[in-house]
Design a protein around this motif. Structure first.
Motif, mmCIF file in Angstrom:
data_model
loop_
_atom_site.group_PDB
_atom_site.id
_atom_site.type_symbol
_atom_site.label_atom_id
_atom_site.label_comp_id
_atom_site.label_asym_id
_atom_site.label_seq_id
_atom_site.Cartn_x
_atom_site.Cartn_y
_atom_site.Cartn_z
ATOM 1 N N LEU A 98 0.851 -1.196 0.000
ATOM 2 C CA LEU A 98 0.000 0.000 0.000
ATOM 3 C C LEU A 98 0.886 1.245 0.000
ATOM 4 O O LEU A 98 1.494 1.575 1.014
ATOM 5 N N ALA B 233 -2.158 -1.129 -8.949
ATOM 6 C CA ALA B 233 -2.205 -2.592 -8.901
ATOM 7 C C ALA B 233 -2.016 -3.170 -10.295
ATOM 8 O O ALA B 233 -2.514 -2.626 -11.287
ATOM 9 N N ARG C 9 -4.449 -5.770 -2.075
ATOM 10 C CA ARG C 9 -4.358 -4.442 -1.462
ATOM 11 C C ARG C 9 -5.624 -4.114 -0.674
ATOM 12 O O ARG C 9 -5.562 -3.501 0.390
#
Length: 519
Positions: free
Chosen positions: A143, A471, A480
């Protein structure tokens, strides 16, 4: 902008807009309870607000005396200090009052609401917990936003803490949502500013490429930040609203004095050690000014060196207000009133020392509350409302007492390292649980809900702002979302819950059905 005679804000004011239109019943409710007052009550009745009573400020509740601050009592006192400043500004009929009105106003109830909400995002174990979750969010789940308490606060009021309908958060007014945004930018903004001489306060990256050190919204919630800020066209993009600046100042005032209150009660402030630091700086000021920076760092524990390093940091970061004479005056004032005054008589729990402490705190708070200035074109390091030069230096020196003589203590560091390990075990334990297809259905319901919310947020972000989604594919996106949900969950625990669940999830012998400790 102030309330009308009934206490309600004008209906056409965009600052009163909520994220979701209200029903007829809610409009009728509003006739009895003005817009911003409703926001205050929604925050105060929130379970996220209640949990702050069990989140440590610095010293545990058993620390000392009748009252040791936790995040809840701190928030209550920030609201009181902030309201006093807001009433001054909203009642000002001169140039300052007209300037405040032109910038969007300073409603005391908005300031109260923002003050009540400002620490909702604090995780277990205070700032140490914040740093630990930031590292875990980035290292374990990729993240890039990591974790930040201010951004978590905004995520709570706009997404996680639902009042009466799904997807609307607490459905607060734009004014209150904007007033919570102390650092109105995303983490990535810090990389765009990296390398510039002067950056907004809190934006400077801790390391190159790490993004802003402080920020008030995760990428998932960027649209919510834009929506709240849209009601303030006169406020520059990276600048706080007036109401936010007042809350921020009040937070500084309360922090600098109420932590001092706690440390004094607990007997942690050694008067002779602190006095030696201040006395040495005042005596050797010229020689310390002439010393090489590296030499000061190497001998930082020698009396006088730490204060000199503080002065150099202030002068380097905030040349718009830092002044050598004002700093020296603040050192002298804190020396006389705190070190040779308050600390000269050890706290013994008597009514006399309680009374002395109350009077000391009241005098300083009143002085700082009445030391605010308003600027149409503030420094990028400041807000439209700020402390004046004298008060700004006073607060900087008071904060120095905490940092140098409490937060840097090795015994506290050892304890905090243990707390960091608790959070790491929790995050890893929940991640392993959610990866177990045979047992995932028995995971805590709220944890599963938070993961699903994060997955919805990532899906929306991919549709609406694909450039913000880093992503690689759907599987990475789900990873995530799982990480954000776990971080949201762990951050919502109290200190005691974190310790208890850590023991359970790692198989330590604990009573399973202890009241109030459930998942």
């Amino acid at each position: 902008m102030t309330e009308d005679a009934s206490g309600a804000s004008p209906a056409h004011d965009p600052r009163t807009a909520r994220r979701v239109p209200e029903t007829l019943d809610e409009h009728q409710l509003r006739e009895r309870h003005p817009e911003y007052r409703v926001d205050v009550e929604r925050i105060r009745f929130s379970p996220y607000y209640s949990r702050l009573s069990a989140v440590t400020q610095v010293i545990a509740q058993t620390g000392a005396g009748l009252a040791v601050h936790n995040r809840l009592t701190h928030s209550v006192k920030v609201a009181a200090v902030a309201r006093g400043i807001a009433v001054q500004l909203s009642n000002d009929t001169g140039d300052a009052g007209r300037l405040v009105a032109g910038l969007g106003g300073c409603d005391p109830v908005v300031v109260q609401a923002a003050s009540a909400a400002h620490d909702l995002g604090h995780p277990p174990f205070g700032h140490l917990g914040e740093q630990s979750l930031d590292r875990l969010a980035k290292d374990r789940f990729g993240l890039r936003d990591g974790f930040e308490g201010n951004a978590q606060t905004f995520r709570i009021i706009t997404r996680l803490d639902e009042y009466d309908r799904a997807g609307a958060g607490l459905n607060l007014t734009a004014a209150v949502r904007a007033a919570v945004l102390k650092y109105p930018w995303l983490r990535a903004e810090g990389d765009r500013w990296d390398g510039r001489d002067v950056m907004p306060r809190g934006m400077a990256p801790a390391a190159p490429g790490s993004g802003a050190y402080k920020f008030s919204a995760f990428t998932l919630d960027a649209h919510e930040m834009r929506d709240a800020r849209a009601s303030y066209p006169a406020i520059a993009p990276l600048q706080q609203t007036v109401e936010c600046s007042v809350m921020d100042i009040a937070d500084d005032i309360a922090y600098s004095l109420h932590d001092l209150d706690d440390f004094y009660r607990a007997g942690l402030l050694n008067q002779s050690t602190i006095s030696a630091e201040f006395r040495a700086w005042r005596r050797d000021r010229d020689a310390l000014h002439a010393a090489a920076h590296g030499d000061l760092v190497l001998s930082e524990r020698t009396p006088g060196r730490s204060l000199e390093l503080l002065w150099r940091r202030l002068a380097a970061k905030d040349p718009w207000i830092a002044d050598e004479d004002a700093f020296a005056d603040a050192v002298a004032r804190v020396n006389d009133e705190v070190i040779d005054g308050l600390l000269a008589v050890p706290f013994d729990g008597s009514m006399l020392t309680e009374r002395t402490l109350s009077q000391f705190t009241a005098v300083w708070i009143s002085r700082l509350q009445h030391s605010v200035t308003v600027s149409a074109d503030p420094s990028i390091r400041s807000g439209h409302v700020s402390l004046d030069r004298t008060a700004w230096h006073d607060v900087a020196v008071l904060k120095f007492l905490h940092q140098r003589f409490i937060l840097d203590r090795p015994d506290l560091a050892v304890y905090q390292r243990g707390q960091a390990n608790v959070l790491e075990r929790l995050v890893d334990g929940f991640a392993a649980w959610l990866d177990d297809p045979l047992d995932v259905r028995r995971a805590p319901r709220r944890l599963l809900d938070l993961v699903d919310l994060a997955a919805e947020d990532y899906a929306r972000l991919r549709r609406e702002s694909p450039e913000l989604v880093d992503a690689a594919d759907g599987e990475d996106l789900r990873r995530r979302a799982t990480g954000r949900g776990i971080i949201d969950y762990v951050a919502s625990l109290t200190d005691a819950q974190a310790m208890h669940i850590d023991a359970l999830i790692n198989g330590s012998p604990e009573r399973l059905w202890d009241a109030g400790q459930g998942l």
